[in-house]
Structures are given as C-alpha cells and as structure tokens.
Write an enzyme that holds these catalytic residues in place. Structure first.
Site, PDB file in Angstrom:
ATOM      1  N   SER A  79       0.839  -1.197   0.000  1.00  0.00           N
ATOM      2  CA  SER A  79       0.000   0.000   0.000  1.00  0.00           C
ATOM      3  C   SER A  79       0.873   1.245   0.000  1.00  0.00           C
ATOM      4  CB  SER A  79      -0.953  -0.019   1.203  1.00  0.00           C
ATOM      5  OG  SER A  79      -1.933   0.984   1.069  1.00  0.00           O
ATOM      6  N   ASN A  80       0.346   2.373   0.429  1.00  0.00           N
ATOM      7  CA  ASN A  80       1.095   3.635   0.449  1.00  0.00           C
ATOM      8  C   ASN A  80       0.663   4.443   1.667  1.00  0.00           C
ATOM      9  OD1 ASN A  80      -1.267   5.357  -0.356  1.00  0.00           O
ATOM     10  ND2 ASN A  80      -1.180   3.931  -2.077  1.00  0.00           N
ATOM     11  N   TYR A  81       1.234   5.650   1.831  1.00  0.00           N
ATOM     12  CA  TYR A  81       1.010   6.417   3.058  1.00  0.00           C
ATOM     13  C   TYR A  81      -0.269   7.267   3.048  1.00  0.00           C
ATOM     14  CZ  TYR A  81       5.766   5.271   4.495  1.00  0.00           C
ATOM     15  OH  TYR A  81       6.900   4.604   4.863  1.00  0.00           O
TER      16      TYR A  81
END
Ligand code: CTP
Length: 403
Positions: free
Chosen positions: A211-213
């Site tokens: 995923s990402n932030y």
C-alpha cells in the site's frame, strides 16, 4: 474549517439529562460562524442554566414565550421565521409529540410552526420510551413532513441500561446541519459527485499487503465540502481511520480492482468524479491463500502486475467532469500537465508531497491547479479549503465553463 457564514440556527433544548451536551453543540456552531439562538423548554431549564448557553452564544437564551414577548413582542414569531435551520437537540418524547401534533405550548414548537426552515431532530431518551409505538408514530410523522432524524445512538443510558436512546454525537449533529444547509443553499444542489479516497491495499497473502502512506484526508475533505455545497456525494474509499462524513453514501473497497468496479458503477449517473485516492499502480501477480512462511531463502521476490488506470477508464462517460490528483516529488507542473493530457481530464490537482505542510497525513496541503487554461498556485491552506477551491472549478465546468 467549514464556516457557517452567519447562518441562523435555532436550537431547541428539551428536558433530558443530555441537555448539557447542547452547550457544547451551541458553542461549536458559534465558533463555526453561525448565529445560534437557543430556546430551553421549562424541563430543560431544570437540567441546565440559560446562562451556560448565553455564555457560549453571546446571545439571549429564551425560556417561555410570555417572558420572551415582554422583552421583544414579536420574538415568538420572529425566531422561527428568521432561522435557516431548526435543531431539536436533545428532543425528548414529550417534545417529539408536541412537534408532531403542532401543539404550540412551548416557544420552540411555536417557532417551528412559524418557520419554513428544515428541521433536524435529535432524540435522547430511555430505550423503552424510544421503542414505544407512540414515540415511533410521532417520529414517523415528523419524517414524513421532511424532518431529518439524527440518532438516537446505541450506548449507556441514564438508567444504566445499554440500548438505543443516546443523543447523537456532536459532530454527527453538525454534519446533519451542514447537510441540510447545503441542500437549501448550496450551489451544487442536484449535482451527483463521486469522490475517491485513501490508499488501496493490494494483498500478498491473508495477513500482508502492498500500500502507500495515503491517510484519505484529502478525499474525505472533498466529500464533506461537496456535501456542504448540497451535492449528492458517493465516497468510494479504501480503508482509512477517518469517521464517515454525515450524509455521504459510503462505498468501502480495498483493492484497486474493487475501486475500479465501484467507481465505474457510481459514475453511471454522476456529474463529476474527483479521484483523490492513491491507487496502487501495481498489485502482486499471485495472492497466496496461506501465510507465506519465513523460509530459508536470502531474498524473496514478489512479481507485480499493472492495475487498471481508473481515471483513464472513466473516459467512457462523455459528460462527466473528471478531476485527477498528481502526487509528485519532482517536476510538479510538467508531470501534472502530462497527466491532464494523457487522460483528457478537466483538472489536475498537483501537489509536491515532499513540501512542508503538504501531502500524506497532514491537515493542510499546498497545491497547483492545472487545467487547459494554465496553472494556479494556491498558498498553504487546509485540505477542506483546497477541496472548496477544487469544487469552485468543478462548478464552473458544470456550468459549461471551458475545459
Ligand atoms: N489513478 C487511477 N488509477 C490508477 C492510478 C492512479 O485512477 N491505477 C489516479 C489517481 O487517483 C490520481 C491520478 O490518477 O487522481 C494520478 O495518480 P498518480 O499516482 O499521481 O499518477 P500516475 O498516473 O499513476 O503516474 P506516476 O505513477 O507516473 O506518477
């Protein structure tokens, strides 16, 4: 922060132990720029003093209609007539009955009868009372007449029981007020807007994902601002830790593939799409059905395959106003312009995620709005304010402004 811009809220407080919570509500509404007039029923004044309300609203608090009329003869009709929204919080069984039957025995019910403003009803009472057919009948009548019911919520009640009957949370009530004011005065009323938010999660095995932030804050701010301007909003969201905005249709997804299906579905009847989600460009080619064990190998590779480009796929909706985001770490404007052109978008909101106060997780953002006409660099502002500026552009495109 959202500004109620001098809108007049008439808050009716009835005799429930939850009456003290109405002080916080009145205070928050005042801080948000509303002019709040408070009417206490006789029973409410046994629970809480009018001085508490006057201290936070800086306005007189009204008790009974005869006392009010002595000071200002017209007040019994003026309060309702001048209100932009009427809020009964907490509404007891007795107040619900008076409102439903139109029994003008207290100043708040009388004011409601004098008003054409929308009514928001927030009940608070014991679960047995709430479930009684008499109370349910009055609530139904009010809803049939257009009142918006907010709560009651499940929780611990004054009796010690746990059940349905708690006053809705302050921010839920404020969300409902913003919703009805948007429907009444908003420039996007009758507009259907789809917003995406959050970072998609692409599973590796049952307990891990890529995923990402992204926190989802930008997308949620766009959804709230569109709701506040009267739009009918569908929020397609990847997992976040944010509360659901009131009055927004929530579609929860996890992966980019799920988000694609939900967006295509939601766009069938939409006027605008704002893609604030951080969609994973790739997903693991294989998802293991069991947990991948540590093993002995020095290195482990995961093959990633391309996810669909959701924004590009929405090209099939010819009348849809389409807004993309460009989260960049270099060449901000030229990258944004390429994204605008390649996906033939109306607008790209470009932000340098490495700039102070901008990007993932913050409450502020610093963006450049890029469209076919040129670039507009906005100063650092809250994500809600950025959302408002994006929607100004969307509104102009919807009015037939140039792409
Ligand atoms: N987007 C999308 N589908 C994807 C990836 C991104 O719809 N599979 C959308 C995002 O929601 C955003 C815009 O496209 O509104 C740009 O996303 P971004 O990740 O910044 O750019 P990419 O086009 O993926 O390009 P790059 O990775 O080269 O920056």
């Amino acid at each position: 922060m959202y500004n109620l811009g001098g809108r007049r809220v008439l808050l009716g407080v009835a005799g429930s132990v939850a009456a003290y919570k109405a002080v916080d509500l009145a205070s928050q509404l005042t801080q948000m720029g509303a002019q709040v007039d408070v009417i206490l029923t006789k029973a409410a004044s046994r629970f809480i003093s009018p001085l508490s309300f006057t201290s936070v609203t800086r306005r007189p608090t009204y008790l009974d209609m005869f006392q009010a009329s002595l000071a200002e003869p017209e007040v019994h009709v003026q309060l309702g007539r001048e209100a932009d929204v009427l809020v009964a919080a907490p509404a007891t069984a007795s107040l619900l009955a008076r409102l439903s039957l139109g029994l003008a025995q207290d100043l708040f019910t009388l004011s409601v009868l004098c008003s054409s403003a929308p009514l928001v009803v927030c009940p608070a009472m014991d679960a047995n009372m709430w479930e009684h057919p008499a109370v349910q009948g009055h609530v139904r009548t009010l809803q049939e007449r257009g009142a918006l019911l907010v709560g009651p919520e499940v929780g611990r009640l004054a009796s010690g029981r746990v059940g349905v009957g708690r006053l809705a949370e302050r921010d839920t009530i404020i969300g409902a007020i913003r919703y009805v004011l948007g429907k009444r005065y908003g420039d996007l009323a009758a507009t259907r807007v789809v917003v995406t938010a959050g970072g998609t999660q692409e599973p590796i095995d049952p307990i891990r994902y890529v995923s990402n932030y992204s926190s989802g804050k930008m997308g949620y701010a766009v959804a709230e601002a569109a709701r506040d301007r009267g739009a009918q909003v569908t929020l397609v969201t990847a997992p976040t830790s944010l509360p659901d905005p009131y009055g927004v249709t929530m579609v929860r997804v996890r992966t980019a593939l799920e988000m694609r299906d939900a967006v295509i579905q939601a766009c069938q009847h939409a006027h605008a799409l704002i893609m604030a989600a951080a969609v994973a460009d790739y997903r693991p080619a294989q998802v293991s059905s069991t947990k991948i064990k540590r093993g002995k190998a020095e290195a482990l590779s995961i093959t990633l395959v391309h996810n669909p480009d959701i924004l590009a796929e929405t090209h099939v909706f010819p009348h849809l106003v389409r807004v993309g985001f460009a989260a960049e770490t270099e060449d901000l404007v030229s990258n944004a312009r390429r994204k605008l052109r390649e996906r033939s978008l109306h607008l790209v909101v470009a932000n340098d995620v490495t700039a102070p106060g901008a990007g993932f997780g913050t409450d502020t953002n610093k963006v450049v709005l890029v469209d076919a006409q040129g670039e507009e660099e906005l100063p650092l502002m809250t994500k809600y304010e950025v959302a408002w500026r994006i929607l100004d552009r969307v509104a102009s495109f919807l009015r037939g402004g140039q792409r």
